[in-house]
Design a protein around this motif. Sequence first.
Motif, PDB file in Angstrom:
ATOM      1  N   MET A   1      -6.724   5.024  -4.930  1.00 26.88           N
ATOM      2  CA  MET A   1      -6.062   3.724  -4.923  1.00 26.88           C
ATOM      3  C   MET A   1      -5.219   3.535  -3.672  1.00 26.88           C
ATOM      4  SD  MET A   1      -3.207   2.344  -7.555  1.00 26.88           S
ATOM      5  CE  MET A   1      -2.120   1.033  -7.039  1.00 26.88           C
ATOM      6  N   ALA A   2      -4.657   4.657  -3.163  1.00 25.63           N
ATOM      7  CA  ALA A   2      -3.709   4.554  -2.061  1.00 25.63           C
ATOM      8  C   ALA A   2      -4.369   4.315  -0.711  1.00 25.63           C
ATOM      9  CB  ALA A   2      -2.858   5.821  -1.992  1.00 25.63           C
ATOM     10  N   ASP A   3      -5.700   4.489  -0.632  1.00 21.25           N
ATOM     11  CA  ASP A   3      -6.379   4.343   0.646  1.00 21.25           C
ATOM     12  C   ASP A   3      -6.087   2.988   1.276  1.00 21.25           C
ATOM     13  OD1 ASP A   3      -7.412   6.812   0.265  1.00 21.25           O
ATOM     14  OD2 ASP A   3      -9.403   6.131  -0.365  1.00 21.25           O
ATOM     15  N   ASN A   4      -5.633   3.021   2.514  1.00 22.15           N
ATOM     16  CA  ASN A   4      -5.370   1.824   3.323  1.00 22.15           C
ATOM     17  C   ASN A   4      -4.177   1.003   2.842  1.00 22.15           C
ATOM     18  OD1 ASN A   4      -7.623   2.336   5.014  1.00 22.15           O
ATOM     19  ND2 ASN A   4      -8.960   1.459   3.445  1.00 22.15           N
ATOM     20  N   GLN A   5      -3.473   1.475   1.832  1.00 23.49           N
ATOM     21  CA  GLN A   5      -2.273   0.770   1.395  1.00 23.49           C
ATOM     22  C   GLN A   5      -1.077   1.263   2.204  1.00 23.49           C
ATOM     23  OE1 GLN A   5      -2.678   1.465  -2.952  1.00 23.49           O
ATOM     24  NE2 GLN A   5      -2.535  -0.748  -3.116  1.00 23.49           N
ATOM     25  N   THR A   6      -0.283   0.315   2.663  1.00 25.43           N
ATOM     26  CA  THR A   6       0.830   0.634   3.556  1.00 25.43           C
ATOM     27  C   THR A   6       2.158   0.451   2.841  1.00 25.43           C
ATOM     28  OG1 THR A   6      -0.425  -0.062   5.496  1.00 25.43           O
ATOM     29  CG2 THR A   6       1.966   0.039   5.733  1.00 25.43           C
ATOM     30  N   ILE A   7       3.017   1.441   2.982  1.00 28.27           N
ATOM     31  CA  ILE A   7       4.369   1.369   2.448  1.00 28.27           C
ATOM     32  C   ILE A   7       5.351   1.387   3.603  1.00 28.27           C
ATOM     33  CG2 ILE A   7       6.127   2.540   1.051  1.00 28.27           C
ATOM     34  CD1 ILE A   7       3.918   3.561  -0.720  1.00 28.27           C
ATOM     35  N   LEU A   8       6.229   0.410   3.625  1.00 25.69           N
ATOM     36  CA  LEU A   8       7.309   0.383   4.603  1.00 25.69           C
ATOM     37  C   LEU A   8       8.517   1.059   3.972  1.00 25.69           C
ATOM     38  CD1 LEU A   8       8.686  -0.508   7.248  1.00 25.69           C
ATOM     39  CD2 LEU A   8       9.222  -2.678   6.115  1.00 25.69           C
ATOM     40  N   VAL A   9       8.949   2.162   4.571  1.00 21.80           N
ATOM     41  CA  VAL A   9      10.114   2.892   4.086  1.00 21.80           C
ATOM     42  C   VAL A   9      11.307   2.500   4.943  1.00 21.80           C
ATOM     43  CG1 VAL A   9      11.144   5.147   3.624  1.00 21.80           C
ATOM     44  CG2 VAL A   9       8.669   4.818   3.346  1.00 21.80           C
ATOM     45  N   VAL A  10      12.294   1.897   4.323  1.00 22.89           N
ATOM     46  CA  VAL A  10      13.498   1.454   5.034  1.00 22.89           C
ATOM     47  C   VAL A  10      14.622   2.400   4.635  1.00 22.89           C
ATOM     48  CG1 VAL A  10      14.999  -0.479   5.572  1.00 22.89           C
ATOM     49  CG2 VAL A  10      12.635  -0.908   4.839  1.00 22.89           C
ATOM     50  N   GLU A  11      14.953   3.310   5.540  1.00 18.57           N
ATOM     51  CA  GLU A  11      15.886   4.391   5.229  1.00 18.57           C
ATOM     52  C   GLU A  11      16.519   4.885   6.530  1.00 18.57           C
ATOM     53  OE1 GLU A  11      18.262   6.831   3.941  1.00 18.57           O
ATOM     54  OE2 GLU A  11      16.990   6.142   2.277  1.00 18.57           O
ATOM     55  N   ASP A  12      17.864   4.986   6.544  1.00 18.78           N
ATOM     56  CA  ASP A  12      18.549   5.427   7.759  1.00 18.78           C
ATOM     57  C   ASP A  12      18.889   6.905   7.754  1.00 18.78           C
ATOM     58  OD1 ASP A  12      20.458   5.093   5.746  1.00 18.78           O
ATOM     59  OD2 ASP A  12      22.062   4.746   7.204  1.00 18.78           O
ATOM     60  N   GLU A  13      18.579   7.610   6.666  1.00 23.73           N
ATOM     61  CA  GLU A  13      18.824   9.047   6.603  1.00 23.73           C
ATOM     62  C   GLU A  13      17.565   9.780   7.064  1.00 23.73           C
ATOM     63  OE1 GLU A  13      19.758  12.404   3.202  1.00 23.73           O
ATOM     64  OE2 GLU A  13      20.367  10.318   2.833  1.00 23.73           O
ATOM     65  N   ALA A  14      17.633  10.398   8.236  1.00 24.41           N
ATOM     66  CA  ALA A  14      16.443  10.956   8.881  1.00 24.41           C
ATOM     67  C   ALA A  14      15.746  12.004   8.019  1.00 24.41           C
ATOM     68  CB  ALA A  14      16.827  11.555  10.236  1.00 24.41           C
ATOM     69  N   ALA A  15      16.512  12.896   7.386  1.00 17.83           N
ATOM     70  CA  ALA A  15      15.899  13.957   6.590  1.00 17.83           C
ATOM     71  C   ALA A  15      15.132  13.386   5.399  1.00 17.83           C
ATOM     72  CB  ALA A  15      16.970  14.934   6.115  1.00 17.83           C
ATOM     73  N   LEU A  16      15.718  12.399   4.735  1.00 16.36           N
ATOM     74  CA  LEU A  16      15.040  11.775   3.595  1.00 16.36           C
ATOM     75  C   LEU A  16      13.813  11.002   4.052  1.00 16.36           C
ATOM     76  CD1 LEU A  16      14.834  11.099   0.622  1.00 16.36           C
ATOM     77  CD2 LEU A  16      16.507   9.269   0.962  1.00 16.36           C
ATOM     78  N   LEU A  17      13.916  10.325   5.184  1.00 10.99           N
ATOM     79  CA  LEU A  17      12.783   9.582   5.726  1.00 10.99           C
ATOM     80  C   LEU A  17      11.615  10.514   6.006  1.00 10.99           C
ATOM     81  CD1 LEU A  17      11.705   6.862   6.683  1.00 10.99           C
ATOM     82  CD2 LEU A  17      12.759   7.301   8.906  1.00 10.99           C
ATOM     83  N   THR A  18      11.903  11.674   6.599  1.00  8.39           N
ATOM     84  CA  THR A  18      10.858  12.660   6.875  1.00  8.39           C
ATOM     85  C   THR A  18      10.208  13.148   5.591  1.00  8.39           C
ATOM     86  OG1 THR A  18      11.979  13.386   8.889  1.00  8.39           O
ATOM     87  CG2 THR A  18      10.380  14.903   7.932  1.00  8.39           C
ATOM     88  N   LEU A  19      11.033  13.422   4.576  1.00  3.86           N
ATOM     89  CA  LEU A  19      10.517  13.881   3.287  1.00  3.86           C
ATOM     90  C   LEU A  19       9.629  12.821   2.644  1.00  3.86           C
ATOM     91  CD1 LEU A  19      10.606  15.982   0.947  1.00  3.86           C
ATOM     92  CD2 LEU A  19      12.566  14.699   0.060  1.00  3.86           C
ATOM     93  N   LEU A  20      10.075  11.574   2.677  1.00  2.06           N
ATOM     94  CA  LEU A  20       9.299  10.493   2.076  1.00  2.06           C
ATOM     95  C   LEU A  20       7.983  10.285   2.808  1.00  2.06           C
ATOM     96  CD1 LEU A  20      12.169   7.944   1.354  1.00  2.06           C
ATOM     97  CD2 LEU A  20      10.822   9.189  -0.346  1.00  2.06           C
ATOM     98  N   TYR A  22       6.241  12.448   4.508  1.00  6.45           N
ATOM     99  CA  TYR A  22       5.342  13.574   4.210  1.00  6.45           C
ATOM    100  C   TYR A  22       4.672  13.389   2.852  1.00  6.45           C
ATOM    101  CZ  TYR A  22       3.827  18.215   2.766  1.00  6.45           C
ATOM    102  OH  TYR A  22       3.081  19.263   2.289  1.00  6.45           O
ATOM    103  N   ASN A  23       5.464  13.080   1.837  1.00  3.29           N
ATOM    104  CA  ASN A  23       4.917  12.986   0.487  1.00  3.29           C
ATOM    105  C   ASN A  23       4.071  11.738   0.278  1.00  3.29           C
ATOM    106  OD1 ASN A  23       5.994  15.256  -1.423  1.00  3.29           O
ATOM    107  ND2 ASN A  23       7.713  14.746  -0.090  1.00  3.29           N
ATOM    108  N   LEU A  24       4.451  10.642   0.890  1.00  2.00           N
ATOM    109  CA  LEU A  24       3.657   9.421   0.759  1.00  2.00           C
ATOM    110  C   LEU A  24       2.312   9.567   1.470  1.00  2.00           C
ATOM    111  CD1 LEU A  24       6.474   6.777   1.251  1.00  2.00           C
ATOM    112  CD2 LEU A  24       5.139   7.127  -0.836  1.00  2.00           C
ATOM    113  N   GLU A  25       2.326  10.155   2.656  1.00  2.00           N
ATOM    114  CA  GLU A  25       1.065  10.370   3.361  1.00  2.00           C
ATOM    115  C   GLU A  25       0.193  11.380   2.629  1.00  2.00           C
ATOM    116  OE1 GLU A  25       2.328   9.242   7.943  1.00  2.00           O
ATOM    117  OE2 GLU A  25       2.263  11.361   7.361  1.00  2.00           O
ATOM    118  N   LYS A  26       0.811  12.398   2.047  1.00  2.00           N
ATOM    119  CA  LYS A  26       0.071  13.372   1.243  1.00  2.00           C
ATOM    120  C   LYS A  26      -0.605  12.694   0.050  1.00  2.00           C
ATOM    121  CE  LYS A  26       0.763  17.729  -1.257  1.00  2.00           C
ATOM    122  NZ  LYS A  26       1.786  18.718  -1.718  1.00  2.00           N
TER     123      LYS A  26
END
Length: 231
Positions: A1-20, A22-26
Motif C-alpha cells: 500500500m505504501a508504494d509511491n505514497q509520500t509522507i511529509l514529516v514536519v519536525e525540528d528535532e533532528a534525531a527524531l526526524l532521522t528515526l522517522l 528510517y522507519n517510514l522508508e523501511k
Amino acid sequence: MADNQTILVVEDEAALLTLLRYNLEKAGFRVEEAADGPEALMRVAETKPDLVLLDWMLPALSGLEVCRQLRRRPETRDLPIIMVTARAEDADSVRALDTGADDHIAKPFAVEALLARIRALLRRTGAPAAKGALTWRDIAMDREAHRVTRAGRTLQLGPTEYRLLEFFLTHPGRVFSREQLLDAVWGRDIHVELRTVDVHIRRLRKAVNADGEADVIRTVRSAGYALDVET
C-alpha cells in the motif's frame, strides 16, 4: 500500500526526524522533510504529499497554525494530517482535532503505533469512492464528485467528517454508539480514544448546521449519535 505514497514529516528535532525517516522508508513510504512551519507550507505546495506528520511545537509557525492554513486552502482541505503533540493530555488532543487534524499521537510514541495510525488514515482517505448519491431532508451527497450540499449550500467537510456524514446518511434515524462509529469510520484495527468521536461530531455539526437551520445531528444521552432532528 505504501508504494509511491509520500509522507511529509514536519519536525525540528533532528534525531527524531532521522528515526522517522528510517522507519517510514523501511515501511515503504517516500519521505519529505520540513523543519519549521513556513517550510512545511512550502513543501506541501511543492511535493503534494499523501499525508503530513505535523509536530505541534515548531519554530516560526506552530503546527496548529500550519494545520489551520492547510485547512483554509481548497487544494489541501482534505489532506490527511496527523498532529504530534508533546503531552498526552485531553486538552492538547482536543485542540489538535479542533484545529483540523485527522488524528493525533503524543510523544513519546512507539513507531509501530504511529505506522498503524498512518496506514489506517491512508486507508480511510484513499479508499475507492462509493458510487451514487445520498440524500436526506435537505442534505445531498454526490459521492462521485465528493460534494455535499445542504439546501443548495456547499458544505466544507474534512475527510473524517465526510465519512461520518456518509455513514449517517446510509443509516438515517439510527442511533450509533461512539464505539460503533469508531469501528465504522476509523476501523477496528486501530485504537482511537472515544473523545475523538465527540470532537469530529462537533466539527461536523459546525459544518452542516448554518444559523437558523435545525441541528441534524442528534445526541442521545448515554447512547450515542444519530442523523435525526428533535421533534
